[in-house]
Design a protein around this motif. Structure first.
Motif, mmCIF file in Angstrom:
data_model
loop_
_atom_site.group_PDB
_atom_site.id
_atom_site.type_symbol
_atom_site.label_atom_id
_atom_site.label_comp_id
_atom_site.label_asym_id
_atom_site.label_seq_id
_atom_site.Cartn_x
_atom_site.Cartn_y
_atom_site.Cartn_z
ATOM 1 N N ASN A 124 0.820 -1.216 0.000
ATOM 2 C CA ASN A 124 0.000 0.000 0.000
ATOM 3 C C ASN A 124 0.853 1.265 0.000
ATOM 4 O O ASN A 124 0.421 2.314 -0.485
ATOM 5 C CB ASN A 124 -0.929 0.008 1.218
ATOM 6 N N LEU A 125 2.056 1.193 0.560
ATOM 7 C CA LEU A 125 2.922 2.366 0.625
ATOM 8 C C LEU A 125 3.454 2.763 -0.747
ATOM 9 O O LEU A 125 3.956 3.878 -0.921
ATOM 10 C CB LEU A 125 4.098 2.110 1.575
ATOM 11 N N PHE A 126 3.341 1.869 -1.724
ATOM 12 C CA PHE A 126 3.885 2.129 -3.056
ATOM 13 C C PHE A 126 2.788 2.375 -4.087
ATOM 14 O O PHE A 126 3.024 2.267 -5.282
ATOM 15 C CB PHE A 126 4.754 0.956 -3.506
ATOM 16 N N SER A 127 1.599 2.731 -3.626
ATOM 17 C CA SER A 127 0.490 2.908 -4.562
ATOM 18 C C SER A 127 0.669 4.111 -5.472
ATOM 19 O O SER A 127 0.052 4.197 -6.527
ATOM 20 C CB SER A 127 -0.830 3.038 -3.781
ATOM 21 N N ASN A 128 1.528 5.069 -5.093
ATOM 22 C CA ASN A 128 1.745 6.265 -5.910
ATOM 23 C C ASN A 128 3.048 6.237 -6.692
ATOM 24 O O ASN A 128 3.489 7.257 -7.212
ATOM 25 C CB ASN A 128 1.732 7.518 -5.023
ATOM 26 N N VAL A 129 3.688 5.099 -6.765
ATOM 27 C CA VAL A 129 4.955 5.012 -7.469
ATOM 28 C C VAL A 129 4.931 3.790 -8.377
ATOM 29 O O VAL A 129 4.293 2.790 -8.063
ATOM 30 C CB VAL A 129 6.134 4.937 -6.461
ATOM 31 N N SER A 130 5.617 3.903 -9.520
ATOM 32 C CA SER A 130 5.574 2.824 -10.512
ATOM 33 C C SER A 130 6.606 1.747 -10.243
ATOM 34 O O SER A 130 7.020 1.034 -11.150
ATOM 35 C CB SER A 130 5.787 3.408 -11.912
#
Length: 765
Positions: free
Chosen positions: A592-598
Motif C-alpha cells: 500500500n505504501l507504493f500505490s503512488n509510485v511505478s
C-alpha cells in the motif's frame, strides 16, 4: 656464575622490554596518520593544468584546532611539456607562503614523481594553503601564452600524509566545535549512548537524539559525520570486578568511568543522553546534584587499571540531561543552537530559551523581495592581478520551493572597475549556473570604473536551492612591438566590490516532487522556508537507529540549519507524517505504501521495464533527453527476488498523507547492508549524484542506476492562480491545447459573426 647472572637480569630485562613495548604502543596510539588525495582539497578538475609562462594552483588544507602536526609528507605525480627548457623551468611548491621544494622540469623525463617533507613548524591551526607555482620557459623569445608552455599535476594520484597528535589544553564546552571541526584530525563518527532502564528512553530516542545528531553534524560543516547508537544496560560484571577492585573507592571510580566503551582509548568525544535519575549509576553525586533542569556537561572520564593493565580507558564525554524527557530535548536544542565560544565552562544549566516562531530556513536563504550586498552574503571585495583568466563565484541560496512568474527578473547592481593597459581579448563574462547571461569587453586603454552597473536577469535562470553567479575575467596585455618584446602583465588589475547588490523578486513557494536532487542540495521537503511540520524518519528495525541519525545529520547539513521537526519513530504504521523517510527491509513494507509510485520494493518487487527505463526515464546528469517526453514508467514486471548488496532510495507521493507530501524509502535486504550503504550514501560522491526519484547503489563511488520512474506533482503554499500557472508551466503541452482551443473558438466566433453579417446584408438587398 652464569646461573646467578641469568636470575638477576631476567626480571630487569623483562621490565625493560615491557617498558619499551609500552612506550612504542603509546607512541603508536598517540600519533594518528591521515592520508588524503590532493584532489580532496581542490575544487576544480582532478588534473591541475598549469598553462602559460607562469601559472599556479592553490589548495586549502584545514587542520583541527585540537591537533598538532608531528610530520607531513607531500607526494606529487606530474607531467610537463617536452618543449620546456631544462634548468629554467621549475615547479615551486609553497606551503603557507614558504617554499618547501623546487622541482626542475626535465624535457627528457616529462613524467616525474616527487616526495617533499612539510616542516611541522609551518602548520597553522584551522587553515593552511598549499600552492604549486610553475615557471615555464621554452625559448628566449617566447609568448607568455604559447601553447607549449604547460605542465599538469595529477591531484588524484598525488597525496599528502599527515601524522598528528591530539592536544586538548582546556576541556570545556568552548572546545566542542574543535572536536567536530571540518579539518584534518577531527572526528568523523560519534557514539550516542542512552540508558535502557531510563523511563524516558523512547522519548529521548524519538525527539532528542535526532536534534543532537543535527547539532553536531552542523559543526562539521561540509564533512560527513556518522552516528552509532548504543542502548546501555547496567552490566558491569561486578562480581568479577570486586575480586580485583579491592576498595570501595576503586569500584566507585569504575562506575563513573566510560566502562561501557571498554578499553579502546581514543580522543573522540561520545555523548551520554539520559535523565538525571537514570544517570545516578553512571555519574558521581556531585554532578547529578547539579542537574536541576536542562543540563550540558563535558568531561574527561578516568581510566581504570588493574595492575599494569588498562581495563577502561579514559574518554572525553558530553552529557546531555534533564529531569524529564522534555528537559533533555530542551538541552539538545540548546546544544544545536548555542555558540560554543561563549561557553568557557565545562557545564551549564539552561534556565530558559527563546522559542523561534519563524521558519529556520528563512535565516539561511535570501528572502524573496529583498536586496542583498555581496558582502552580506559572505563575499567581500575581489581583486585579480596579472594576465590570465580569473573567476569569482558568488553563491545565491534561495528557498528550495522558490517559484516565480515567467516575467520576473533578478536585478544585479554591480560596482567594478579595471586599470589601464588592458589589451584586445580582455573580457568580463557573467554566468548564472554555468549559463552566460552577459558579456562586456574591457577595451578602455586607460581603464574604467563602473558604479551601479545594472543587469536584469530572468528569474527562471535561478532555481530553488543553491545557485552560483560566476564572474569570469580574462585579462590580456597590449601587444608589444619589436623583437622579443613582451609585457609581463603584472600591472593588470580588475576589482569587484563587495558592495554590489542582488535584488530577489517576490515569489510563491511551489516545488516539483519527488526530487532527490533537491533533497540533497537543500534538505527539502524536510527543511522548508514557509514553516515546519512534523517530519518523521521511520525505522522498521531498532538496529537502524544509527543510520537514521546519520541521515538526520546529513539533512541538516544540506539545509544549512537545524530541522527541529525531524523525529525518529520505531515501526512503520499505516498512517505516516506528510513528509517522511522510511528505512526498512523489503519484508517490512506493505504494498500500500507504493500505490503512488511505478515501482515497489516489498517482498514481491515491481520493476519498470528496462527498455522504458532507457528511453524515457534515464537521468543523464541533471536533465532528460530533450527529444523524448518525460513520463512515468507504466509497464513493469513482478518478481520475487533479493536486493543482494544493493540499496535503493525511492521517492514518491505519500499515499497516507492527509495533505500533499513526499515519502522516501531507503531499503536493503538486512540492517548490516543498509548501515553500510547509508554510510556510503552520505559521503560526497554519492550524495552529490542524487537525482530523479529512483537511486540504486552498491558502492561508495557511483550509483548503479538513477531514474525518474513516477510522474511529478507540485507541492507548496501559493494562491490558486499561481498553482495553475506552475502546473501549466511544468506541463507545456496543455498550453498548446489551450491555445489551439482558443484559436478554434476565436475562428468559430469570427466565422459566426461574419456569416450573420452577410445574411443581414443579403436581407437589406
Amino acid at each position: 656464575m652464569k646461573s646467578h647472572l641469568k636470575t638477576f637480569f631476567s626480571p630487569i630485562c623483562l621490565r625493560i622490554a615491557t617498558c619499551l613495548i609500552g612506550i612504542c604502543c603509546f607512541n603508536a596510539f598517540a600519533q594518528n596518520t591521515h592520508e588524503f588525495r590532493l584532489s580532496e582539497f581542490y575544487g576544480g578538475n582532478a588534473i591541475l593544468r598549469l598553462q602559460g609562462g607562469s601559472a599556479n594552483g592553490d589548495m586549502s588544507i584545514p587542520l583541527s584546532p585540537l591537533v598538532k602536526v608531528t610530520s607531513a609528507k607531500l607526494h606529487l605525480e606530474a607531467i610537463s611539456s617536452i618543449a620546456l627548457m631544462e634548468r629554467r623551468s621549475v615547479l615551486n611548491v609553497r606551503f603557507n607562503n614558504a617554499t618547501i621544494g623546487q622541482i626542475a622540469f626535465d624535457p627528457s623525463r616529462p613524467e616525474f614523481t616527487a616526495d617533499i617533507d612539510i616542516p611541522s613548524s609551518l602548520w597553522r591551526s584551522e587553515y593552511n594553503s598549499l600552492t604549486l607555482v610553475a615557471s615555464h620557459f621554452a625559448d628566449v623569445c617566447q609568448a607568455p601564452g604559447a601553447p607549449d608552455l604547460w605542465s599538469e599535476v595529477n591531484l588524484y594520484e598525488s597525496s599528502i600524509t599527515i601524522n598528528t597528535e591530539h592536544v586538548v589544553d582546556n576541556l570545556s564546552l568552548q572546545a566542542l566545535s574543535s572536536f567536530f571541526h571540518p579539518g584534518v584530525g577531527s572526528q568523523r563518527s560519534v557514539k550516542l549512548v542512552t540508558i535502557d532502564n531510563d523511563t524516558f528512553e523512547d522519548d529521548i530516542k524519538r525527539h532528542s537524539l535526532p536534534v543532537i545528531a543535527q547539532g553536531l553534524a552542523l559543526r562539521e560543516q561540509y564533512q560527513t559525520l556518522e552516528f552509532e547508537h548504543i542502548s546501555q544496560a547496567l552490566k558491569r560484571n561486578e562480581v568479577e570486578l570486586n575480586e580485583r577492585l579491592e576498595t570501595d573507592e576503586a569500584i566507585e571510580r569504575y562506575r563513573h568511568s566510560s566502562w561501557y566503551l571498554g578499553r579502546n582509548s581514543n580522543y573522540n568525544l561520545h555523548v551520554l543522553v539520559a535523565t538525571r535519575d537514570a544517570l545516578r549509576e553512571f555519574l558521581p553525586e556531585t554532578i547529578t546534584n547539579d542537574i536541576k533542569g536542562p543540563f550540558l556537561k563535558i568531561q574527561k572520564t578516568p581510566s581504570i587499571r588493574i595492575g599494569d593493565r588498562i581495563i577502561v580507558a579514559a574518554q572525553n564525554r558530553l552529557i546531555v540531561s534533564g529531569l524529564t524527557a522534555q528537559e533533555v530535548a530542551h538541552a539538545s536544542t540548546v546544544l544545536a543552537y548555542m555558540d560554543d565560544s561563549l561557553n568557557p565552562d565545562d557545564q551549564i544549566n539552561i534556565l530558559s530559551e527563546q522559542t523561534l516562531t519563524s521558519s529556520l530556513q528563512a535565516n539561511v536563504t535570501l528572502q524573496p523581495g529583498g536586496a542583498y550586498s555581496f558582502r552580506r552574503m559572505g563575499n567581500g571585495d575581489s581583486t585579480f592581478f596579472g594576465a590570465g583568466t580569473f573567476s569569482k563565484k558568488v553563491e545565491v541560496r534561495l528557498p528550495a520551493d522558490y517559484y516565480v512568474a515567467e516575467s520576473a527578473n533578478v536585478k544585479l547592481a554591480l560596482n567594478f572597475g579595471y586599470g589601464a593597459g588592458f589589451g584586445a581579448g580582455s573580457i568580463l563574462n557573467i554566468l548564472v549556473n554555468d549559463e552566460i547571461i552577459h558579456g562586456l569587453a574591457l577595451e578602455e586603454i586607460n581603464g574604467r570604473s563602473y558604479r551601479e552597473y545594472l543587469l536584469s536577469i530572468p528569474a527562471r535562470y535561478f532555481s530553488g536551492g543553491i545557485n552560483q553567479i560566476e564572474f569570469s575575467v580574462n585579462q590580456a596585455t597590449v601587444p608589444q612591438i619589436g623583437e622579443c618584446a613582451s609585457a609581463s602583465g603584472q600591472y593588470l588589475r580588475f576589482y569587484l566590490s563587495g558592495d554590489s547588490t542582488i535584488s530577489i523578486p517576490e515569489s510563491v513557494f511551489i516545488a516539483k516532487q519527488p526530487d532527490l536532487k533537491l533533497l540533497a542540495q537543500t534538505g527539502y521537503p524536510f527543511a522548508r522556508f514557509t514553516g515546519s511540520e512534523d517530519t518523521n524518519i521511520y525505522i522498521s528495525q531498532q538496529d537502524m537507529l544509527s543510520s537514521a541519525l546519520t541521515i538526520a545529520g546529513k539533512v541538516a547539513q544540506s539545509a544549512g540549519n537545524l530541522v527541529p521537526s525531524i523525529q525518529i519513530v520505531s515501526g512503520v504504521p499505516e498512517v505516516l507524517s506528510n513528509n517522511a523517510l522510511v528505512l526498512a527491509q523489503p519484508d517490512d513494507l506493505s504494498e500500500n505504501l507504493f500505490s503512488n509510485v511505478s515501482t515497489s520494493i516489498t517482498k514481491v518487487k515491481k520493476w519498470p521495464y528496462r527498455l522504458q527505463n532507457e528511453l524515457f526515464n534515464r537521468v543523464s546528469g541533471d536533465s532528460y533527453n530533450a527529444y523524448l517526453r518525460k513520463q512515468g514508467a507504466m509497464e513493469f514486471t513482478l518478481e520475487e527476488s533479493a536486493l543482494g548488496e544493493l540499496a535503493v532510495l525511492v521517492g514518491s507521493k505519500n499515499p497516507t498523507a492527509q495533505e500533499s507530501g513526499t515519502l522516501f524509502f531507503i531499503v536493503a535486504d538486512n540492517t548490516t547492508v543498509l548501515s553500510k550503504r547509508v554510510s556510503e550514501l552520505v559521503h560526497g560522491p554519492l550524495w552529490g549524484q542524487l537525482s530523479g526519484d529512483f537511486f540504486a547503489w552498491d558502492n561508495s563511488e557511483s550509483p548503479q542506476i538513477v531514474m525518474q520512474v513516477s510522474p511529478t506533482y507540485e507541492v507548496g503554499q501559493a494562491d490558486t492562480i499561481s498553482e495553475i500557472k506552475a502546473w501549466l508551466s511544468n506541463n507545456p503541452w496543455y498550453w498548446l491545447v489551450v491555445v489551439f482551443l482558443l484559436v478554434v473558438l476565436a475562428s468559430f466566433i469570427t466565422y459566426t459573426l461574419i456569416k450573420n453579417r452577410n445574411e443581414k446584408l443579403k436581407e437589406q438587398w
